[in-house]
Design a protein around this motif. Structure first.
Motif: not given
Length: 90
Positions: A13-18, A61-64, A68-72
């Motif tokens: 979820i941070a670098c979008r790499e698979e 942490k920086k972009y929280r 977004k991932a947990f919609s809360s």
């Protein structure tokens, strides 16, 4: 002829790499709303994956990104705890 076993892939979820699931860290939010690192990868709840790199943990942490991932709303101390736990596990 044997079929090759499919390797489960997950996106950081941070670098979008698979990457393969085994190389990723899973952050889980359980039914009670508690968020923590899941080293076993088997805890029940909604999971989000992060690379095992320090850069991605800091970006998380920086972009929280868990918000977004947990919609809360995720408390800042949760990010601190995840960062601490990650650094301790290294």
């Amino acid at each position: 002829m044997s079929a090759q076993k499919k390797i489960p892939m997950r996106t950081c979820i941070a670098c979008r790499e698979e990457k393969p699931k085994k190389e990723m860290l899973r952050v889980v939010k359980n039914a009670a709303g508690e968020i923590r690192l899941d080293f076993s990868g088997k805890l029940p709840g909604r999971g989000a994956y992060v690379c095992g790199s320090e850069a991605c943990i800091k970006k998380l942490k920086k972009y929280r990104l868990l918000n977004k991932a947990f919609s809360s709303e995720v408390a800042p101390d949760v990010y601190d705890a995840i960062e601490e736990e990650f650094l301790r596990a290294k």
